[in-house]
Enzyme design. Structure first.
Site, PDB file in Angstrom:
ATOM      1  N   TRP A   5      -3.630  -7.127   3.481  1.00 46.40           N
ATOM      2  CA  TRP A   5      -2.887  -6.355   4.470  1.00 46.40           C
ATOM      3  C   TRP A   5      -2.531  -7.239   5.666  1.00 46.40           C
ATOM      4  CZ3 TRP A   5      -2.982  -4.905   9.536  1.00 46.40           C
ATOM      5  CH2 TRP A   5      -2.267  -3.770   9.895  1.00 46.40           C
ATOM      6  N   ASN A  31       0.835  -1.201   0.000  1.00 45.65           N
ATOM      7  CA  ASN A  31       0.000   0.000   0.000  1.00 45.65           C
ATOM      8  C   ASN A  31       0.875   1.258   0.000  1.00 45.65           C
ATOM      9  OD1 ASN A  31      -0.286  -1.284   2.897  1.00 45.65           O
ATOM     10  ND2 ASN A  31      -0.802   0.843   3.297  1.00 45.65           N
ATOM     11  N   ASP A  32       0.708   2.188   0.905  1.00 47.13           N
ATOM     12  CA  ASP A  32       1.266   3.546   0.794  1.00 47.13           C
ATOM     13  C   ASP A  32       2.732   3.616   0.357  1.00 47.13           C
ATOM     14  OD1 ASP A  32      -1.100   3.731   2.171  1.00 47.13           O
ATOM     15  OD2 ASP A  32      -0.277   4.782   3.894  1.00 47.13           O
ATOM     16  N   GLU A  68      -4.572  11.194   7.050  1.00 47.76           N
ATOM     17  CA  GLU A  68      -3.388  10.349   6.918  1.00 47.76           C
ATOM     18  C   GLU A  68      -2.381  10.985   5.963  1.00 47.76           C
ATOM     19  OE1 GLU A  68      -4.623   5.821   7.688  1.00 47.76           O
ATOM     20  OE2 GLU A  68      -5.290   6.515   5.720  1.00 47.76           O
ATOM     21  N   GLN A 114       4.637   0.435   2.041  1.00 53.12           N
ATOM     22  CA  GLN A 114       4.034  -0.473   2.997  1.00 53.12           C
ATOM     23  C   GLN A 114       3.905  -1.852   2.343  1.00 53.12           C
ATOM     24  OE1 GLN A 114       2.390   0.645   6.522  1.00 53.12           O
ATOM     25  NE2 GLN A 114       4.467   1.211   5.925  1.00 53.12           N
ATOM     26  N   ARG A 145       0.214   9.320  13.327  1.00 58.45           N
ATOM     27  CA  ARG A 145       1.098   8.596  12.413  1.00 58.45           C
ATOM     28  C   ARG A 145       1.518   9.382  11.170  1.00 58.45           C
ATOM     29  NH1 ARG A 145      -3.850   5.656  12.350  1.00 58.45           N
ATOM     30  NH2 ARG A 145      -5.078   5.886  10.446  1.00 58.45           N
ATOM     31  N   ASP A 146       2.327   8.685  10.374  1.00 57.61           N
ATOM     32  CA  ASP A 146       2.728   9.080   9.015  1.00 57.61           C
ATOM     33  C   ASP A 146       3.607  10.328   8.980  1.00 57.61           C
ATOM     34  OD1 ASP A 146       0.981   7.007   8.526  1.00 57.61           O
ATOM     35  OD2 ASP A 146      -0.629   8.278   7.766  1.00 57.61           O
ATOM     36  N   TRP A 165      -9.122   2.024  -0.046  1.00 56.70           N
ATOM     37  CA  TRP A 165      -9.327   1.077   1.061  1.00 56.70           C
ATOM     38  C   TRP A 165     -10.697   0.397   1.026  1.00 56.70           C
ATOM     39  CZ3 TRP A 165      -5.765  -1.303   3.375  1.00 56.70           C
ATOM     40  CH2 TRP A 165      -4.541  -0.688   3.663  1.00 56.70           C
ATOM     41  N   PHE A 203       4.841   1.299  10.121  1.00 55.02           N
ATOM     42  CA  PHE A 203       3.836   1.991   9.316  1.00 55.02           C
ATOM     43  C   PHE A 203       4.501   3.103   8.488  1.00 55.02           C
ATOM     44  CE2 PHE A 203      -0.676   1.160  11.158  1.00 55.02           C
ATOM     45  CZ  PHE A 203      -0.476  -0.200  11.059  1.00 55.02           C
TER      46      PHE A 203
END
Length: 505
Positions: A65, A40-41, A223, A57, A171-172, A308, A97
């Site tokens: 996932w 993913n990301d 995010e 990710q 996060r992120d 998602w 993450f």
């Protein structure tokens, strides 16, 4: 949902004799995708010593996932990629993450030397045991460093560098060097807003300010932020652009990325923007960020080409997910409004095999039919001043992918409800994706469409308006119908259907 053997045979997109590598059904031919398993990301996008790094990710054990790692690939042109070993593995602090990476040129961290500055990755730890126990402090921020240009990584023994006082979604981290204050600035998301931290050494961080509780879209969790200084195109005016991905809450459902244009004083981001602006109105461009230490003038952006809502269900077997084409960002001012354009980098042109151009004219209420062995690995490109037309891709399986421009509604539409396989998830084929185009030029503008085996990217007026969408046709699109839905003759100037070379050997 898996592809059945019969469906595999029907899905024949091989146009030349090549190896089986990267030839599975729906495998992108000119977009990045992992060799196997879940992605993913995009993470840690940084340029150093002639190499563009793409971390992402990654779950190496399944195509859904799972416990997150940082996968790794490198490129010298952002078009052709080399797979590298997994860069970061989970440890006692949690899963790895999303985050970013920087070149610590002055060795402020002390991890390397000025002669051999370290790459420093900044990422979120996600402690599953804490989440399962019902705690709210299970996401913290950690760092790692590399002294061999990303080939191997050492985690900092003092991790985590930012703890958590009870914010569930925390996060992120996206980090950049802020010359004016002589600090590293971290943009971090905390549920419904962004937080800004400052550091002199990438290890010790202080909270500087916050933004966004009362700004922008709030249909879901914020995010993957990115804070970017940009010159307004053709001027010396500098503004700051803040990217924020949100899930759910995008204009066509599920995941999407909004942006704000404003100012940053080294502590706080401010904006007088009142409307929500989206970098891409399609359903499949999420979590995108830009390259650090970018050698180009314009920021370079890559997004995760999924959503998602159905990311875990798409009909692939060996791997799952791809990235968008790398795009350059430009900030322009139109009708008194700042607008962020995004358009494929020039390097994409190097894999487009340009054909002769044609002029196509279609009378009102009439249509023109074109055919090709394979529209699913192509670029369609033309210029027009028309604001009422349809483009319909089709094949022998009677799949239809419909694109439509409506001048009256000032809207562009994408309908994939009959585009191929859509029943693997209930929302994938529902509804018609819509993109407002209020400031479309009255004169001639460009329409550029990139179609890969399982995606379509539409760039209108060189990236003023953009839609990215996944598609899973039951066979090559071999027909393209151009319909004139307006009252004047539809003119498509410089019309081209170009083959795009595959990037995998």
């Amino acid at each position: 949902m898996s592809c059945k053997d019969k469906e595999k045979k029907e899905f024949d997109m091989v146009t030349s004799t090549v190896s089986d590598y990267y030839m599975e059904p729906y495998r992108p031919q000119f977009h990045f995708s992992p060799e196997k398993k879940w992605m993913n990301d995009p993470n840690g996008m940084v340029y150093h010593k002639g190499v563009y790094h793409l971390f992402y990710q990654y779950y190496p054990e399944d195509i859904v996932w799972g416990p997150m790692h940082w996968g790794h690939a490198t490129s010298t042109d952002l078009v052709h990629w080399k797979h590298k070993p997994i860069a970061l593995y989970p440890d006692e602090h949690g899963l790895i993450f999303s985050g970013s990476a920087v070149v610590d040129k002055q060795n402020s961290s002390g991890f390397g030397t000025v002669e051999n500055p370290p790459l420093v990755a900044i990422f979120t730890y996600h402690l599953m045991e804490g989440e399962k126990a019902g705690r709210t402090d299970f996401q913290t921020q950690g760092i790692a460093y590399s002294l061999d240009n990303g080939d191997t990584w050492e985690k900092y023994k003092g991790n985590p560098v930012i703890g958590n006082e009870g914010i569930k979604d925390f996060r992120d981290p996206k980090v950049m060097w802020h010359e004016e204050t002589g600090k590293w600035i971290m943009t971090l998301v905390a549920g419904d807003h962004a937080k800004f931290y400052g550091s002199k050494d990438l290890k010790n961080w202080e909270l500087l300010g916050e933004f966004g509780k009362d700004k922008g879209a709030h249909g879901g969790v914020w995010e993957c932020p990115d804070l970017i200084p940009m010159k307004v195109n053709g001027t010396d005016e500098e503004r700051w652009v803040l990217l924020i991905s949100i899930n759910p809450g995008a204009p066509n459902g599920g995941s999407g990325t909004q942006y704000f244009v404003g100012d940053f004083d080294g502590k706080v981001f401010t904006t007088d923007q009142t409307e929500t602006k989206w970098i891409d109105f399609g359903t499949d461009n999420y979590a995108g960020v830009t390259y650090n230490n970018n050698p180009e003038v314009d920021p370079i952006f890559i997004g995760w080409m999924s959503n998602w809502t159905y990311a875990r269900d798409t009909p692939t077997e060996e791997w799952r997910s791809a990235m968008t084409t790398p795009r350059k960002l430009k900030l322009k001012k139109l009708n008194g409004e700042y607008q962020l354009f995004n358009y494929p980098i020039e390097g994409v042109d190097d894999i487009v095999n340009k054909k002769e151009t044609a002029k196509i004219e279609v009378a009102p209420s009439q249509m023109e039919s074109l055919s090709s062995d394979n529209f699913n690995q192509s670029e369609i490109r033309f210029k027009t001043s028309a604001q009422d037309f349809e483009l319909v891709f089709g094949n022998s399986a009677k799949d239809e992918l419909v694109l439509a421009m409506s001048g009256k509604q000032k809207t562009f539409f994408l309908d994939r409800s009959k585009s191929g396989k859509v029943d693997f998830q209930e929302d994938f084929g529902k509804g018609v994706q819509q993109m407002p185009v209020p400031f479309l030029p009255e004169g001639e503008y460009e329409v550029r469409i990139l179609v890969d085996w399982s995606s379509i990217e539409i760039f209108i007026n060189e990236g003023q308006y953009v839609m990215t969408s996944q598609i899973f046709p039951n066979g090559n699109y071999t027909g393209l119908i151009i319909k004139n839905t307006g009252e004047n003759v539809l003119q498509c100037n410089g019309f081209q259907v170009n083959e795009v070379s595959r990037i995998w050997n």
